[in-house]
Design a protein around this motif. Structure first.
Motif, mmCIF file in Angstrom:
data_model
loop_
_atom_site.group_PDB
_atom_site.id
_atom_site.type_symbol
_atom_site.label_atom_id
_atom_site.label_comp_id
_atom_site.label_asym_id
_atom_site.label_seq_id
_atom_site.Cartn_x
_atom_site.Cartn_y
_atom_site.Cartn_z
ATOM 1 N N PRO A 116 -9.131 -0.684 -5.271
ATOM 2 C CA PRO A 116 -9.887 0.005 -4.217
ATOM 3 C C PRO A 116 -9.540 1.488 -4.098
ATOM 4 C CG PRO A 116 -8.049 -1.168 -3.251
ATOM 5 C CD PRO A 116 -8.029 -1.481 -4.730
ATOM 6 N N GLN A 117 -10.543 2.299 -3.821
ATOM 7 C CA GLN A 117 -10.382 3.713 -3.486
ATOM 8 C C GLN A 117 -9.419 4.441 -4.402
ATOM 9 O OE1 GLN A 117 -9.213 3.807 0.629
ATOM 10 N NE2 GLN A 117 -10.995 2.675 1.294
ATOM 11 N N MET A 118 -9.645 4.380 -5.681
ATOM 12 C CA MET A 118 -8.695 4.978 -6.612
ATOM 13 C C MET A 118 -9.340 6.028 -7.498
ATOM 14 S SD MET A 118 -6.207 1.805 -7.545
ATOM 15 C CE MET A 118 -5.081 2.881 -8.379
ATOM 16 N N GLU A 119 -10.281 6.804 -6.984
ATOM 17 C CA GLU A 119 -10.932 7.799 -7.821
ATOM 18 C C GLU A 119 -9.959 8.844 -8.344
ATOM 19 O OE1 GLU A 119 -12.893 11.170 -5.029
ATOM 20 O OE2 GLU A 119 -13.790 9.196 -4.889
ATOM 21 N N ASP A 120 -8.853 9.079 -7.631
ATOM 22 C CA ASP A 120 -7.843 10.033 -8.084
ATOM 23 C C ASP A 120 -6.769 9.373 -8.938
ATOM 24 O OD1 ASP A 120 -9.043 12.156 -6.715
ATOM 25 O OD2 ASP A 120 -8.001 11.677 -4.868
ATOM 26 N N GLY A 121 -6.918 8.086 -9.214
ATOM 27 C CA GLY A 121 -5.945 7.376 -10.020
ATOM 28 C C GLY A 121 -4.842 6.735 -9.213
ATOM 29 N N TYR A 122 -4.936 6.805 -7.898
ATOM 30 C CA TYR A 122 -3.942 6.174 -7.043
ATOM 31 C C TYR A 122 -4.579 5.787 -5.720
ATOM 32 C CZ TYR A 122 -3.835 10.725 -4.754
ATOM 33 O OH TYR A 122 -4.193 11.880 -4.112
ATOM 34 N N TYR A 123 -3.896 4.949 -4.987
ATOM 35 C CA TYR A 123 -4.308 4.532 -3.649
ATOM 36 C C TYR A 123 -3.310 5.135 -2.670
ATOM 37 C CZ TYR A 123 -5.458 1.385 0.230
ATOM 38 O OH TYR A 123 -5.822 0.872 1.440
ATOM 39 N N ASN A 124 -3.786 5.851 -1.666
ATOM 40 C CA ASN A 124 -2.919 6.473 -0.658
ATOM 41 C C ASN A 124 -2.754 5.488 0.492
ATOM 42 O OD1 ASN A 124 -1.469 8.131 1.048
ATOM 43 N ND2 ASN A 124 -3.134 9.578 1.386
ATOM 44 N N VAL A 125 -1.537 4.973 0.706
ATOM 45 C CA VAL A 125 -1.310 3.939 1.716
ATOM 46 C C VAL A 125 -0.964 4.484 3.089
ATOM 47 C CG1 VAL A 125 -0.634 2.222 0.006
ATOM 48 C CG2 VAL A 125 1.125 3.625 1.097
ATOM 49 N N VAL A 126 -0.941 5.815 3.252
ATOM 50 C CA VAL A 126 -0.613 6.389 4.559
ATOM 51 C C VAL A 126 -1.599 5.857 5.593
ATOM 52 C CG1 VAL A 126 -0.541 8.525 5.910
ATOM 53 C CG2 VAL A 126 0.484 8.450 3.649
ATOM 54 N N GLY A 127 -1.051 5.336 6.682
ATOM 55 C CA GLY A 127 -1.875 4.813 7.762
ATOM 56 C C GLY A 127 -2.118 3.319 7.691
ATOM 57 N N ASN A 128 -1.780 2.695 6.566
ATOM 58 C CA ASN A 128 -1.915 1.244 6.442
ATOM 59 C C ASN A 128 -0.528 0.651 6.658
ATOM 60 O OD1 ASN A 128 -1.779 -1.406 5.198
ATOM 61 N ND2 ASN A 128 -3.829 -0.991 4.411
ATOM 62 N N SER A 129 -0.314 0.062 7.822
ATOM 63 C CA SER A 129 1.039 -0.366 8.200
ATOM 64 C C SER A 129 1.625 -1.389 7.229
ATOM 65 C CB SER A 129 1.048 -0.912 9.629
ATOM 66 O OG SER A 129 0.171 -2.019 9.747
ATOM 67 N N VAL A 130 0.812 -2.266 6.683
ATOM 68 C CA VAL A 130 1.324 -3.274 5.749
ATOM 69 C C VAL A 130 1.794 -2.619 4.455
ATOM 70 C CG1 VAL A 130 0.690 -5.285 4.344
ATOM 71 C CG2 VAL A 130 -0.084 -5.128 6.719
ATOM 72 N N PHE A 131 0.913 -1.860 3.816
ATOM 73 C CA PHE A 131 1.252 -1.284 2.517
ATOM 74 C C PHE A 131 2.225 -0.111 2.631
ATOM 75 C CE2 PHE A 131 -2.858 -3.352 1.456
ATOM 76 C CZ PHE A 131 -2.329 -4.307 0.610
ATOM 77 N N GLU A 132 2.159 0.633 3.714
ATOM 78 C CA GLU A 132 3.099 1.746 3.884
ATOM 79 C C GLU A 132 4.525 1.217 4.043
ATOM 80 O OE1 GLU A 132 3.286 6.090 6.068
ATOM 81 O OE2 GLU A 132 1.905 4.598 6.864
ATOM 82 N N THR A 133 4.682 0.109 4.729
ATOM 83 C CA THR A 133 6.005 -0.501 4.878
ATOM 84 C C THR A 133 6.548 -0.942 3.525
ATOM 85 O OG1 THR A 133 5.444 -1.235 7.106
ATOM 86 C CG2 THR A 133 7.279 -2.360 6.022
ATOM 87 N N ILE A 134 5.693 -1.551 2.729
ATOM 88 C CA ILE A 134 6.105 -1.985 1.384
ATOM 89 C C ILE A 134 6.430 -0.760 0.530
ATOM 90 C CG2 ILE A 134 5.343 -3.151 -0.722
ATOM 91 C CD1 ILE A 134 3.606 -4.937 1.197
ATOM 92 N N PHE A 135 5.593 0.268 0.606
ATOM 93 C CA PHE A 135 5.827 1.504 -0.133
ATOM 94 C C PHE A 135 7.212 2.055 0.181
ATOM 95 C CE2 PHE A 135 5.863 6.061 -0.636
ATOM 96 C CZ PHE A 135 5.151 6.291 -1.803
ATOM 97 N N ASP A 136 7.526 2.126 1.473
ATOM 98 C CA ASP A 136 8.805 2.697 1.900
ATOM 99 C C ASP A 136 10.003 1.868 1.452
ATOM 100 O OD1 ASP A 136 7.442 4.813 3.058
ATOM 101 O OD2 ASP A 136 7.487 3.943 5.086
ATOM 102 N N SER A 137 9.778 0.597 1.138
ATOM 103 C CA SER A 137 10.879 -0.258 0.703
ATOM 104 C C SER A 137 11.139 -0.169 -0.805
ATOM 105 C CB SER A 137 10.602 -1.722 1.088
ATOM 106 O OG SER A 137 9.581 -2.271 0.265
ATOM 107 N N LEU A 138 10.241 0.487 -1.525
ATOM 108 C CA LEU A 138 10.360 0.594 -2.980
ATOM 109 C C LEU A 138 10.723 2.022 -3.394
ATOM 110 C CD1 LEU A 138 7.097 -1.344 -3.954
ATOM 111 C CD2 LEU A 138 9.445 -2.227 -4.060
ATOM 112 N N GLN A 139 11.218 2.163 -4.600
ATOM 113 C CA GLN A 139 11.477 3.464 -5.215
ATOM 114 C C GLN A 139 10.289 3.820 -6.103
ATOM 115 O OE1 GLN A 139 14.265 5.366 -4.568
ATOM 116 N NE2 GLN A 139 14.686 3.778 -3.051
ATOM 117 N N ASP A 140 10.147 5.102 -6.444
ATOM 118 C CA ASP A 140 9.069 5.513 -7.349
ATOM 119 C C ASP A 140 9.102 4.683 -8.623
ATOM 120 O OD1 ASP A 140 8.428 7.406 -5.484
ATOM 121 O OD2 ASP A 140 8.984 9.138 -6.706
ATOM 122 N N GLY A 141 7.955 4.146 -9.017
ATOM 123 C CA GLY A 141 7.837 3.350 -10.233
ATOM 124 C C GLY A 141 8.082 1.860 -10.035
#
Length: 171
Positions: free
Chosen positions: A94-119
């Motif tokens: 979803p929504q990946m025209e720039d090659g990535y999905y920006n999870v800012v504002g999505n509490s579920v995915f942003e929490t997971i993002f913050d728990s992981l390291q780059d890559g």
């Protein structure tokens, strides 16, 4: 002797008049038009850093959606650690025209993002809205860490406030 000087002088005056008419009729189309100079100081940069904090961050991720938990888990097992999991050609991105999905504002995915390291990627499926998702953190881009991007952002904002144009040559 006077005739050649008068002819040359007349030609110079005519040329000057032509340029003057062109300039005053279309000042925006020539290099002589005035632009508002918008400067950005070190204080401006620091003030914006203090005020916006990380609210303009871009948390770049790859998100792929699958219909079943099994499909998603199989993808994670086979392609989860791939540099470009999108190249596998399965799942919905979803929504990946720039090659990535920006999870800012999505509490579920942003929490997971913050728990992981780059890559890194989530080793288990993530259930979200009745679908099953693969998630990989790419990077956290912050405009406050990039003077050039932040300077351009401040110029744009100042320009909108003033209703003027931006002179790119001035910092």
């Amino acid at each position: 002797m006077k005739k050649p000087i008068i002819a040359i002088l007349a030609a110079v005056i005519v040329i000057a008049l032509i340029f003057a008419v062109m300039y005053f009729n279309n000042p925006e189309e020539n290099d002589f038009s005035e632009k508002e100079i918008i400067s950005v100081t070190a204080e401006d940069l620091q003030e914006y850093r203090n005020n916006i904090g990380n609210s303009m961050d871009i948390k770049k991720s790859i998100l792929l959606i699958f219909n079943t938990q099994e499909e998603c888990q199989n993808f994670i097992n086979e392609h989860g650690d791939a540099d470009n999991p999108l190249s596998a050609g399965v799942g919905i991105a979803p929504q990946m025209e720039d090659g990535y999905y920006n999870v800012v504002g999505n509490s579920v995915f942003e929490t997971i993002f913050d728990s992981l390291q780059d890559g890194e990627y989530a080793k288990e499926t993530i259930e979200f809205g009745g679908a099953f998702c693969y998630f990989k953190r790419l990077e956290n881009y912050s405009v406050t860490n990039n003077d050039e991007d932040l300077t351009e952002f401040i110029r744009q904002e100042k320009s909108m406030e003033r209703g003027g144009e931006i002179n790119e040559e001035n910092n």
